[in-house]
Motif scaffolding. Sequence first.
Motif, PDB file in Angstrom:
ATOM      1  N   UNK A 141       0.939  -1.289   0.088  1.00 14.50           N
ATOM      2  CA  UNK A 141       0.176  -0.068  -0.134  1.00 14.50           C
ATOM      3  C   UNK A 141       0.862   1.281   0.216  1.00 14.50           C
ATOM      4  N   UNK A 142       2.028   1.436   0.860  1.00 18.14           N
ATOM      5  CA  UNK A 142       2.742   2.454   0.875  1.00 18.14           C
ATOM      6  C   UNK A 142       3.369   2.723  -0.512  1.00 18.14           C
ATOM      7  N   UNK A 143       3.726   1.529  -1.270  1.00 16.73           N
ATOM      8  CA  UNK A 143       4.356   1.522  -2.578  1.00 16.73           C
ATOM      9  C   UNK A 143       3.551   2.236  -3.466  1.00 16.73           C
ATOM     10  N   UNK A 144       2.136   1.640  -3.442  1.00 22.78           N
ATOM     11  CA  UNK A 144       1.232   2.295  -4.298  1.00 22.78           C
ATOM     12  C   UNK A 144       1.087   3.618  -4.147  1.00 22.78           C
ATOM     13  N   UNK A 145       0.647   4.162  -2.733  1.00 22.73           N
ATOM     14  CA  UNK A 145       0.650   5.263  -2.448  1.00 22.73           C
ATOM     15  C   UNK A 145       1.670   6.200  -2.993  1.00 22.73           C
ATOM     16  N   UNK A 146       2.847   5.725  -3.002  1.00 21.06           N
ATOM     17  CA  UNK A 146       4.034   6.453  -3.419  1.00 21.06           C
ATOM     18  C   UNK A 146       4.122   6.954  -5.009  1.00 21.06           C
ATOM     19  N   UNK A 147       3.691   5.755  -5.441  1.00 21.69           N
ATOM     20  CA  UNK A 147       3.503   5.750  -6.919  1.00 21.69           C
ATOM     21  C   UNK A 147       2.404   6.606  -7.623  1.00 21.69           C
ATOM     22  N   UNK A 148       1.253   6.777  -6.761  1.00 25.83           N
ATOM     23  CA  UNK A 148       0.106   7.549  -7.118  1.00 25.83           C
ATOM     24  C   UNK A 148       0.138   8.881  -6.728  1.00 25.83           C
ATOM     25  N   UNK A 149       0.914   9.188  -5.639  1.00 21.90           N
ATOM     26  CA  UNK A 149       1.207  10.670  -5.343  1.00 21.90           C
ATOM     27  C   UNK A 149       0.615  10.900  -3.910  1.00 21.90           C
ATOM     28  N   UNK A 150       0.596  12.301  -3.529  1.00 20.53           N
ATOM     29  CA  UNK A 150       0.163  12.212  -1.971  1.00 20.53           C
ATOM     30  C   UNK A 150      -1.249  12.636  -1.873  1.00 20.53           C
ATOM     31  N   UNK A 151      -1.966  12.504  -3.077  1.00 18.66           N
ATOM     32  CA  UNK A 151      -3.396  13.079  -2.960  1.00 18.66           C
ATOM     33  C   UNK A 151      -3.598  14.554  -3.057  1.00 18.66           C
ATOM     34  N   UNK A 152      -2.681  15.264  -3.824  1.00 19.79           N
ATOM     35  CA  UNK A 152      -3.021  16.590  -4.014  1.00 19.79           C
ATOM     36  C   UNK A 152      -2.566  17.147  -5.363  1.00 19.79           C
ATOM     37  N   UNK A 153      -3.044  18.271  -5.998  1.00 22.52           N
ATOM     38  CA  UNK A 153      -2.866  18.838  -7.257  1.00 22.52           C
ATOM     39  C   UNK A 153      -2.306  20.064  -6.880  1.00 22.52           C
ATOM     40  N   UNK A 154      -0.943  20.343  -7.721  1.00 23.19           N
ATOM     41  CA  UNK A 154      -0.300  21.470  -7.553  1.00 23.19           C
ATOM     42  C   UNK A 154      -0.675  22.502  -8.588  1.00 23.19           C
ATOM     43  N   UNK A 155      -1.207  23.693  -8.568  1.00 18.69           N
ATOM     44  CA  UNK A 155      -1.695  24.593  -9.247  1.00 18.69           C
ATOM     45  C   UNK A 155      -0.440  25.672  -9.430  1.00 18.69           C
ATOM     46  N   UNK A 156      -0.106  25.908 -10.856  1.00 18.00           N
ATOM     47  CA  UNK A 156       0.671  26.996 -11.167  1.00 18.00           C
ATOM     48  C   UNK A 156       0.053  28.272 -12.130  1.00 18.00           C
TER      49      UNK A 156
ATOM     50  N   UNK B   4       8.054  22.502 -10.373  1.00 19.93           N
ATOM     51  CA  UNK B   4       7.744  21.090 -10.815  1.00 19.93           C
ATOM     52  C   UNK B   4       8.820  20.302  -9.722  1.00 19.93           C
ATOM     53  N   UNK B   5      10.071  20.733  -9.423  1.00 22.14           N
ATOM     54  CA  UNK B   5      10.781  20.086  -8.644  1.00 22.14           C
ATOM     55  C   UNK B   5      10.092  19.917  -7.096  1.00 22.14           C
ATOM     56  N   UNK B   6       9.492  20.936  -6.749  1.00 28.16           N
ATOM     57  CA  UNK B   6       8.835  20.879  -5.725  1.00 28.16           C
ATOM     58  C   UNK B   6       7.535  19.704  -5.703  1.00 28.16           C
ATOM     59  N   UNK B   7       6.692  19.786  -6.579  1.00 26.95           N
ATOM     60  CA  UNK B   7       5.692  18.943  -6.850  1.00 26.95           C
ATOM     61  C   UNK B   7       6.388  17.436  -6.692  1.00 26.95           C
ATOM     62  N   UNK B   8       7.474  17.381  -7.447  1.00 27.89           N
ATOM     63  CA  UNK B   8       8.153  15.859  -7.543  1.00 27.89           C
ATOM     64  C   UNK B   8       8.454  15.505  -6.193  1.00 27.89           C
ATOM     65  N   UNK B   9       9.129  16.411  -5.444  1.00 29.21           N
ATOM     66  CA  UNK B   9       9.524  16.074  -3.915  1.00 29.21           C
ATOM     67  C   UNK B   9       8.258  15.775  -3.035  1.00 29.21           C
ATOM     68  N   UNK B  10       7.369  16.361  -3.197  1.00 31.00           N
ATOM     69  CA  UNK B  10       5.946  16.201  -2.572  1.00 31.00           C
ATOM     70  C   UNK B  10       5.123  14.964  -3.097  1.00 31.00           C
ATOM     71  N   UNK B  11       5.637  14.611  -4.210  1.00 33.13           N
ATOM     72  CA  UNK B  11       4.926  13.382  -4.807  1.00 33.13           C
ATOM     73  C   UNK B  11       3.403  13.642  -5.103  1.00 33.13           C
ATOM     74  N   UNK B  12       3.126  14.739  -5.712  1.00 32.91           N
ATOM     75  CA  UNK B  12       1.809  15.326  -6.086  1.00 32.91           C
ATOM     76  C   UNK B  12       1.273  14.387  -7.093  1.00 32.91           C
ATOM     77  N   UNK B  13      -0.034  14.369  -7.045  1.00 32.02           N
ATOM     78  CA  UNK B  13      -0.650  13.519  -8.246  1.00 32.02           C
ATOM     79  C   UNK B  13      -0.572  14.205  -9.734  1.00 32.02           C
ATOM     80  N   UNK B  14      -0.655  15.583  -9.740  1.00 30.72           N
ATOM     81  CA  UNK B  14      -0.847  16.255 -11.024  1.00 30.72           C
ATOM     82  C   UNK B  14      -0.117  17.624 -10.752  1.00 30.72           C
ATOM     83  N   UNK B  15       0.198  18.242 -11.667  1.00 32.71           N
ATOM     84  CA  UNK B  15       0.604  19.596 -11.756  1.00 32.71           C
ATOM     85  C   UNK B  15      -0.335  20.285 -12.916  1.00 32.71           C
ATOM     86  N   UNK B  16      -1.353  21.466 -12.569  1.00 31.97           N
ATOM     87  CA  UNK B  16      -1.885  22.059 -13.412  1.00 31.97           C
ATOM     88  C   UNK B  16      -1.448  23.476 -13.733  1.00 31.97           C
TER      89      UNK B  16
END
Length: 467
Positions: free
Chosen positions: A21-36, A54-66
């Motif tokens: 479950x941790x691996x899946x969660x890490x793969x799918x992100x933290x459950x947030x969308x980053x807006x720019x 984009x570096x910040x979004x990757x470090x926080x394992x965001x699901x998507x950047x818009x």
Amino acid sequence: MFKMIRIYVLIPLLLSAGLLLNMVSAGNGTGEVVELNIEGVIGPATDDYIERALQTAAESRAELVVIKMDTPGGLDTAMRGIVKNISNSAVPVASFVTPTGARAASAGTYILYASHIAAMAPGTNLGAATPVQIGGGAAPAKTDKAQDKNKANDADKSDKQPIAAADDAMKRKLVNDAVAYIRGLAQLHGRNEAWAEKAVREGASLPAGDALKMKVIDIIATGMGDLLKQIDGREVSVQGQKRILHTDGLTIRLLEPDWRSRFLSVITNPTIAYILMLIGIYGLILEFSNPGAIVPGTVGAISILIALYAFQLLPVNYAGMGLILLGVALMVGEAFEPSFGILGIGGVIAFVIGSVILIDTDVPGFDIDISVIIIFTVISALIFILVIGMAIRARRRPVVSGLEEMIGGEAVVKDDFDRKGMVSIHSELWQAVSDRPLHKGQSVKVTGISGLTLEVEPHNTSIEEKE
């Protein structure tokens, strides 16, 4: 005993399930969308902002950047930097042209094509992606009638053909490079390549509805919530790997530009960079003309270093910078060696021409305001020709007060003396020394001052002091 066995079997299974479950969660992100947000002209500061976000979004394992976008375009170098960052992002990126009335013109079209998801709001448009040639705009494609007319006038323009041919060759290179670039982006995400080429070669534009029908974009959405619902469950390719988006109901985190990006946005404004460069030049000249003033030199050095850093990121014409420096040198030369205005006028002309051609691009928003050029031309002429000229002339005038004023003055010997005695000058008695014997009433010339003692030498004639 069986219960003990079951416990020993269940514990590893539970641990494995938790790890999975941790691996899946890490793969799918933290459950947030980053807006720019990209608003206005795209420049070096925009590139820096997107890269850091984009570096910040990757470090926080965001699901998507818009990336919400409303831009008329911008610099090619900044656009290509943003495209590289999006293409290499570990987090899927959706570009969203919004709100109603917004556009993704020129550089914005390339960014839209480079994104994993391309979306537009109703009433928006994209296109007009013809590259702007450095030093001039790319010419639009000629119609058949225009070509026939040009052929009819070829005989009258034979002397201009080599220049025109070279100019056309440069434009073709720019357009062909841009076409290959945007077609590659279209192939990467399965979008309409033919229209992408048309947007570059003919400057074509599309409203959101037509863009969706022609598979230029993926989605028309009325807002962020609608966008996240529509792309939920969509498959995208991120760094060569397939990923299913889970975006419905996720929290949205807005990332604003940090202080560095905002500072970069200010100093890479061509007008600000131009003003900083001139302040730096003024400060250094004032420091060199008045050594020890400290403040002009400090401010000037800081300003010119910041300006040079900004010019490194901007499309600068170094011939323009050279003309500005030549203009300053000629105006300073006029102050030192008056030439009936020839050096001064030449300096002003060189300064204005250099300022106009300093930024080597026709991209809107990256030019120096003509009113600023006129104001600083007048200020430069006043500073270098009038102010410095007056200071130099004042320095060259003979001293009329103080001890130094007595040097070269005439004094009268009070009493006979051989080496040291008293003389009268300006109705004051001073001690004086001379290497020759002097007589009462003799006129002498002051040649130097040592402390409170005058150094004198006799004139050829003498006069009697009036009692």
